[in-house]
Scaffold this motif. Structure first.
Motif, PDB file in Angstrom:
ATOM      1  N   ARG A  23     -36.982   8.813 -14.955  1.00 21.49           N
ATOM      2  CA  ARG A  23     -38.109   9.154 -14.091  1.00 21.49           C
ATOM      3  C   ARG A  23     -37.652   9.081 -12.633  1.00 21.49           C
ATOM      4  N   ASP A  24     -37.777  10.199 -11.942  1.00 17.10           N
ATOM      5  CA  ASP A  24     -37.397  10.288 -10.524  1.00 17.10           C
ATOM      6  C   ASP A  24     -35.970   9.823 -10.292  1.00 17.10           C
ATOM      7  N   GLY A  25     -35.070  10.230 -11.175  1.00 16.06           N
ATOM      8  CA  GLY A  25     -33.664   9.895 -11.010  1.00 16.06           C
ATOM      9  C   GLY A  25     -33.301   8.472 -11.362  1.00 16.06           C
ATOM     10  N   GLN A  26     -34.223   7.725 -11.941  1.00 22.76           N
ATOM     11  CA  GLN A  26     -33.962   6.337 -12.305  1.00 22.76           C
ATOM     12  C   GLN A  26     -34.097   6.144 -13.813  1.00 22.76           C
ATOM     13  N   MET A  27     -33.293   5.225 -14.324  1.00 20.24           N
ATOM     14  CA  MET A  27     -33.417   4.843 -15.723  1.00 20.24           C
ATOM     15  C   MET A  27     -34.677   3.995 -15.897  1.00 20.24           C
ATOM     16  N   GLU A  28     -35.490   4.338 -16.896  1.00 19.58           N
ATOM     17  CA  GLU A  28     -36.688   3.567 -17.202  1.00 19.58           C
ATOM     18  C   GLU A  28     -36.522   2.946 -18.586  1.00 19.58           C
ATOM     19  N   VAL A  29     -36.604   1.625 -18.624  1.00 17.99           N
ATOM     20  CA  VAL A  29     -36.494   0.901 -19.887  1.00 17.99           C
ATOM     21  C   VAL A  29     -37.883   0.485 -20.325  1.00 17.99           C
ATOM     22  N   ILE A  30     -38.215   0.807 -21.565  1.00 20.05           N
ATOM     23  CA  ILE A  30     -39.531   0.469 -22.112  1.00 20.05           C
ATOM     24  C   ILE A  30     -39.357  -0.628 -23.157  1.00 20.05           C
ATOM     25  N   ILE A  31     -39.994  -1.766 -22.925  1.00 22.33           N
ATOM     26  CA  ILE A  31     -39.960  -2.889 -23.866  1.00 22.33           C
ATOM     27  C   ILE A  31     -41.328  -2.969 -24.539  1.00 22.33           C
ATOM     28  N   SER A  32     -41.341  -2.816 -25.863  1.00 20.17           N
ATOM     29  CA  SER A  32     -42.595  -2.852 -26.622  1.00 20.17           C
ATOM     30  C   SER A  32     -42.638  -4.103 -27.487  1.00 20.17           C
ATOM     31  N   ASN A  33     -43.822  -4.678 -27.594  1.00 22.58           N
ATOM     32  CA  ASN A  33     -44.038  -5.883 -28.388  1.00 22.58           C
ATOM     33  C   ASN A  33     -45.137  -5.612 -29.409  1.00 22.58           C
ATOM     34  N   ASN A  34     -44.737  -5.473 -30.658  1.00 22.20           N
ATOM     35  CA  ASN A  34     -45.696  -5.212 -31.732  1.00 22.20           C
ATOM     36  C   ASN A  34     -46.020  -6.467 -32.536  1.00 22.20           C
ATOM     37  N   TRP A  35     -45.637  -7.646 -32.005  1.00 18.10           N
ATOM     38  CA  TRP A  35     -45.952  -8.897 -32.688  1.00 18.10           C
ATOM     39  C   TRP A  35     -47.341  -9.370 -32.281  1.00 18.10           C
ATOM     40  N   ILE A  36     -47.803 -10.434 -32.918  1.00 13.07           N
ATOM     41  CA  ILE A  36     -49.169 -10.923 -32.701  1.00 13.07           C
ATOM     42  C   ILE A  36     -49.276 -11.868 -31.509  1.00 13.07           C
ATOM     43  N   LYS A  37     -48.142 -12.213 -30.879  1.00  8.84           N
ATOM     44  CA  LYS A  37     -48.148 -13.125 -29.738  1.00  8.84           C
ATOM     45  C   LYS A  37     -47.377 -12.502 -28.576  1.00  8.84           C
ATOM     46  N   ASP A  38     -47.735 -12.927 -27.357  1.00  9.05           N
ATOM     47  CA  ASP A  38     -47.025 -12.458 -26.168  1.00  9.05           C
ATOM     48  C   ASP A  38     -45.566 -12.899 -26.233  1.00  9.05           C
ATOM     49  N   ALA A  39     -44.698 -12.098 -25.619  1.00  8.91           N
ATOM     50  CA  ALA A  39     -43.262 -12.380 -25.647  1.00  8.91           C
ATOM     51  C   ALA A  39     -42.716 -12.546 -24.235  1.00  8.91           C
ATOM     52  N   SER A  40     -41.905 -13.589 -24.034  1.00  8.49           N
ATOM     53  CA  SER A  40     -41.192 -13.802 -22.780  1.00  8.49           C
ATOM     54  C   SER A  40     -39.730 -13.435 -23.007  1.00  8.49           C
ATOM     55  N   LEU A  41     -39.212 -12.521 -22.217  1.00  7.49           N
ATOM     56  CA  LEU A  41     -37.889 -11.961 -22.464  1.00  7.49           C
ATOM     57  C   LEU A  41     -37.097 -11.817 -21.173  1.00  7.49           C
ATOM     58  N   ILE A  42     -35.805 -11.607 -21.341  1.00  5.91           N
ATOM     59  CA  ILE A  42     -34.914 -11.265 -20.238  1.00  5.91           C
ATOM     60  C   ILE A  42     -34.237  -9.937 -20.582  1.00  5.91           C
ATOM     61  N   LEU A  43     -34.276  -9.013 -19.643  1.00  6.74           N
ATOM     62  CA  LEU A  43     -33.543  -7.762 -19.792  1.00  6.74           C
ATOM     63  C   LEU A  43     -32.258  -7.886 -18.975  1.00  6.74           C
ATOM     64  N   GLY A  44     -31.118  -7.862 -19.635  1.00 10.61           N
ATOM     65  CA  GLY A  44     -29.837  -7.961 -18.959  1.00 10.61           C
ATOM     66  C   GLY A  44     -29.223  -6.590 -18.773  1.00 10.61           C
ATOM     67  N   VAL A  45     -28.809  -6.265 -17.543  1.00 11.69           N
ATOM     68  CA  VAL A  45     -28.220  -4.955 -17.233  1.00 11.69           C
ATOM     69  C   VAL A  45     -26.850  -5.190 -16.598  1.00 11.69           C
ATOM     70  N   GLU A  46     -25.814  -4.765 -17.308  1.00  4.79           N
ATOM     71  CA  GLU A  46     -24.447  -4.957 -16.834  1.00  4.79           C
ATOM     72  C   GLU A  46     -23.810  -3.611 -16.495  1.00  4.79           C
ATOM     73  N   THR A  47     -23.247  -3.510 -15.298  1.00  2.63           N
ATOM     74  CA  THR A  47     -22.499  -2.331 -14.867  1.00  2.63           C
ATOM     75  C   THR A  47     -21.076  -2.782 -14.551  1.00  2.63           C
ATOM     76  N   PRO A  48     -20.150  -1.849 -14.281  1.00  4.58           N
ATOM     77  CA  PRO A  48     -18.782  -2.268 -13.924  1.00  4.58           C
ATOM     78  C   PRO A  48     -18.731  -3.168 -12.700  1.00  4.58           C
ATOM     79  N   GLU A  49     -19.739  -3.081 -11.831  1.00  6.77           N
ATOM     80  CA  GLU A  49     -19.714  -3.854 -10.590  1.00  6.77           C
ATOM     81  C   GLU A  49     -20.649  -5.056 -10.590  1.00  6.77           C
ATOM     82  N   THR A  50     -21.747  -5.004 -11.317  1.00  4.21           N
ATOM     83  CA  THR A  50     -22.770  -6.039 -11.193  1.00  4.21           C
ATOM     84  C   THR A  50     -23.371  -6.410 -12.548  1.00  4.21           C
TER      85      THR A  50
END
Length: 228
Positions: free
Chosen positions: A153-180
């Motif tokens: 979207r608008d030249g950017q990567m969009e990551v969609i995290i869906s939760n189909n479980w019965i409770k709220d989820a606390s998560l970390i999205l890790g993004v690794e590139t060659p530099e960062t």
């Protein structure tokens, strides 16, 4: 006077004796009648207001002075049971790290850890195995309900995290590139999705992790140059 009854043993002895349950019932009826007649006054520990001694430490052994009955007298079988328990505990920790406390799951884990079923003469592989399987299956079902999708979207990567479980989820999205390497904390409500935009869309590895131990919930996804 303290009357201490190991009251569950009549249910699990190798050859259950129905008279054991009858004896326990008779004892309880006798105590109840003795109370009504004024001979005794049964109390609960919670009614005791003052304690002269304070328990500061609980030894890791037992009233037997050794854990052998649960660990080594039938080590060939008992080691298998403790391995099952270890797997179940590990899965439970992951679940509560992501979804929070779950009373049903804790009760299932308590059944896995019921020490009577590890006792040398009462070893019960079916009991421990079935409850351990139940714990592991529930956790796997919960983690598998978490989905990760992608879009542009608008030249950017969009990551969609869906939760189909019965409770709220606390998560970390890790993004690794060659530099960062960047992390994004996410709270995804039950039955909903969250969207995160990331600059660029090539040469990166994206992982879904637990918030504290950074356990990888599923296989990382690698996005290479030229991907769409």
């Amino acid at each position: 006077m303290t009357v201490a009854l190991d009251g569950e043993n009549w249910m699990i002895l190798p050859t259950p004796n129905p008279y054991a349950a009858l004896l326990l019932e008779k004892i309880m009826m006798y105590l109840s009648q003795a109370r009504s007649d004024g001979y005794i006054t049964p109390i609960r520990p919670s009614t005791i207001k003052e304690f002269h001694d304070e328990i500061k430490e609980i030894p890791t052994t037992s009233w037997l002075g050794s854990p052998a009955k649960w660990v080594s007298e039938r080590a060939d079988v008992q080691s298998r049971l403790w391995s099952m328990a270890q797997v179940a505990i590990g899965k439970w920790r992951i679940y509560e790290e992501v979804f929070g406390e779950d009373e049903e799951l804790r009760m299932s884990l308590a059944m896995v850890l019921d020490s009577d079923y590890y006792w040398a003469e009462f070893v019960n592989v079916n009991h421990v195995g079935e409850w351990a399987y139940h714990v592991v299956s529930r956790v796997e079902d919960a983690l598998n309900s978490l989905r990760m999708g992608f879009g542009l979207r608008d030249g950017q990567m969009e990551v969609i995290i869906s939760n189909n479980w019965i409770k709220d989820a606390s998560l970390i999205l890790g993004v690794e590139t060659p530099e960062t390497y960047m992390e994004y904390g996410i709270k995804v409500q039950a039955g909903s999705s969250e969207y995160i935009r990331i600059n660029g869309f090539n040469n990166m590895v994206i992982s879904l992790l637990t918030p504290k131990t950074r356990y990888r919930i599923r296989k990382a996804i690698k996005i290479v140059r030229g991907a769409t």
